[in-house]
Design an enzyme around this catalytic site. Sequence first.
Site, PDB file in Angstrom:
ATOM      1  N   ILE B 102     -21.596 -21.180  15.433  1.00 29.65           N
ATOM      2  CA  ILE B 102     -20.988 -21.005  16.633  1.00 29.65           C
ATOM      3  C   ILE B 102     -21.476 -20.350  17.940  1.00 29.65           C
ATOM      4  O   ILE B 102     -21.408 -20.751  18.971  1.00 29.65           O
ATOM      5  CB  ILE B 102     -19.493 -20.175  16.477  1.00 29.65           C
ATOM      6  CG1 ILE B 102     -18.596 -19.864  17.360  1.00 29.65           C
ATOM      7  CG2 ILE B 102     -19.693 -19.029  15.748  1.00 29.65           C
ATOM      8  CD1 ILE B 102     -18.072 -21.507  18.175  1.00 29.65           C
ATOM      9  N   ASP B 184     -12.700 -19.593  12.792  1.00 24.74           N
ATOM     10  CA  ASP B 184     -12.501 -18.673  11.642  1.00 24.74           C
ATOM     11  C   ASP B 184     -13.831 -18.506  10.909  1.00 24.74           C
ATOM     12  O   ASP B 184     -14.593 -19.242  10.824  1.00 24.74           O
ATOM     13  CB  ASP B 184     -11.544 -19.552  10.866  1.00 24.74           C
ATOM     14  CG  ASP B 184     -12.283 -20.835  10.251  1.00 24.74           C
ATOM     15  OD1 ASP B 184     -12.496 -21.806  11.214  1.00 24.74           O
ATOM     16  OD2 ASP B 184     -12.845 -20.886   8.980  1.00 24.74           O
ATOM     17  N   GLY B 326     -16.289 -25.170  10.607  1.00 20.11           N
ATOM     18  CA  GLY B 326     -15.380 -24.241  11.082  1.00 20.11           C
ATOM     19  C   GLY B 326     -16.032 -23.305  11.988  1.00 20.11           C
ATOM     20  O   GLY B 326     -16.839 -23.592  12.783  1.00 20.11           O
ATOM     21  N   GLU B 327     -15.673 -21.969  12.042  1.00 20.68           N
ATOM     22  CA  GLU B 327     -16.241 -20.807  12.935  1.00 20.68           C
ATOM     23  C   GLU B 327     -15.905 -20.993  14.435  1.00 20.68           C
ATOM     24  O   GLU B 327     -16.125 -20.097  15.299  1.00 20.68           O
ATOM     25  CB  GLU B 327     -17.629 -20.706  12.868  1.00 20.68           C
ATOM     26  CG  GLU B 327     -18.494 -20.532  11.594  1.00 20.68           C
ATOM     27  CD  GLU B 327     -19.903 -20.330  11.639  1.00 20.68           C
ATOM     28  OE1 GLU B 327     -20.407 -20.821  12.771  1.00 20.68           O
ATOM     29  OE2 GLU B 327     -20.563 -20.237  10.518  1.00 20.68           O
ATOM     30  N   GLY B 328     -15.242 -22.246  14.954  1.00 22.90           N
ATOM     31  CA  GLY B 328     -15.046 -22.579  16.194  1.00 22.90           C
ATOM     32  C   GLY B 328     -16.003 -23.967  16.507  1.00 22.90           C
ATOM     33  O   GLY B 328     -15.962 -24.115  17.904  1.00 22.90           O
TER      34      GLY B 328
END
Lengths: 360, 360
Positions: B102, B184, B326-328
């Site tokens: 991210i 997340d 994930g993580e954005g």
Amino acid sequence: MVSEDIGLVEIVKQIIPVDEKWIKKARERTAQLLMPARALGRLHDISERLCGIQETLKPSIERKAFMVMAGDHGVVKEGVSAFPQEVTGEMIKTFLNNGAGINVLAGQVNADVFVVDMGVVSDIDPATLNGRDRFFIKKVAKGTANLSRGPAMTREEAGKSILTGFQLAAGLFNKGVQILGTGDMGIGNTTPSAAIGTVLTGSLIEEMVGRGTGVDDKGLFRKQEAIRKGIEINQPNRKDGLDVLSKLGGFEIGGIAGCILAGAYHKRPVVIDGFISTAGALVAHALCPAVVDYLFAGHCSEEPGHRLMLKHLKLEPILDLGMRLGEGTGGALAMCIIEGAVRIFTDMLTFEEAGVTGKE
Amino acid sequence: MVSEDIGLVEIVKQIIPVDEKWIKKARERTAQLLMPARALGRLHDISERLCGIQETLKPSIERKAFMVMAGDHGVVKEGVSAFPQEVTGEMIKTFLNNGAGINVLAGQVNADVFVVDMGVVSDIDPATLNGRDRFFIKKVAKGTANLSRGPAMTREEAGKSILTGFQLAAGLFNKGVQILGTGDMGIGNTTPSAAIGTVLTGSLIEEMVGRGTGVDDKGLFRKQEAIRKGIEINQPNRKDGLDVLSKLGGFEIGGIAGCILAGAYHKRPVVIDGFISTAGALVAHALCPAVVDYLFAGHCSEEPGHRLMLKHLKLEPILDLGMRLGEGTGGALAMCIIEGAVRIFTDMLTFEEAGVTGKE
């Protein structure tokens, strides 16, 4: 590398597939990056292919450029476009004044935009234009002949259009451009592109032809008929890319094919845009199948035949956003994604560097 | 706008759908731009929606931020993840040291990355961390309870996690952030997300559950069983988003739901990422269906249930690149495309400005 004076046969002979060894090394690095195995999907395929093309584990696409190839088409006499032919020349001026779609999206990724008059009917006077240092006048002729009545150009003109694209792109690569996007402008050019696509992919005309800039049902029928007649009269030989280009046109499509050959020859990635750029890729591929190793398909166009063209080339588009503008816009937007792929490959920490526990 | 102390009922009451009037005005401007009608496809839908959200014809997303919500999950005791729980805390440190996916992709679009401990088991000492000014410790509890044995959290904790996300996002919006991406981190969090997705979309568990960070066939079966038991024991009420969140967890998913509510409340666009962020969106949507007007779905995850979640929310993903980190990260990459859409809308010339002839 002095490649600007080379002939087509010699070019094709020197192009070799990407070395799988570098792709394999790159995959080993990806496996160490701080994430579940290959969790960024296509981004890894992109960065690893770049490593293969550039033969490095430190890929870079910092210096980006677009080559927008413009040409006119005799087939517009058949009523195949919703816009009048003078728009081709008017758009060249807009490209040089930085006001068109490709300028906006190339600007976002810090790419220079070069424009080539490959064969526009009108004469553009560069003296009055802002971006004249980014404009090349390389008219092969003032527009192609009407492909539905005979060959769009001579075989010599087809060769010249490809070599012109090759030389211009080679010039940029020799000046340090690391990734090149192809673009097009030419009122009527979805018709020759669909004709080329029909012949080189072996598809049905009905599957390959779409509404281009927005013709109505009657215009769509006229496009199909123009292509049907053109293929019947010209009998292009699908085993011979130069023959297909010369019979069906156009000059900007040949120029794009030349850019693609230059990328493969110089081991630089080329990002193709939509329907017209991919017609150029089909011509280049017919001449030299190994070129696809050096290509990224920026996006899948709304033009229905584009998907069939990409399938034939075994290229998976990066974006699929219903775009159909051309100019290189889909490639420009895709360069953001390619840039992201490079950054992940080069800037993300490994599990070891971050001190994070691995898979159980 | 003092919104940081407001309660959930009041928040939901004040959220209204996007005003179609601005979207209509924006469509009129798009029609004048120098290209065939709507030739850049989805880019126009994106820019026009932004105009609607921001109630302007000069949309701007210059100030971008990501909120990465982290939490741990009691359900990891069921063997549902390929990675050990300590990774959640280790990854927070990496986010603050700018070394994760991210960070790389948010950096590309000039977005700040904020990280929130919504309920991580380990305690992270911010004093030793580089990015401590971008780190919020808002532990609702040290991880959720095991959802397959009982409720993941109390109803109060569910409300608190949502309000925490709301307040933090509201704080960013009040400081001028114009577009927010959700992210997340939480080992095991595809399990609660799939549980929420199963209940709120009404899908089958088998359709909704995937391999997350990479469990094998047995792990996949354990995930399905954990969710089956969790739904059976807890009997979540799909008409009540807070009930679903409290029964199935987790704290970071509640935090994401809060960010989404804050976007809609403040009329700011929120870009959701993949499976976990969209589980948060499902919770927010269950509380307040109008939130979807303010959402962009960054991408479609490789996690199989994600497509079903997006379909339920009637959101079309911008990218589809087989990502599942994930993580954005998917939202960050999509922000390039949203940025391109804004630039086209604001910077491209009109036919009139360029002096180019229109359609015949």
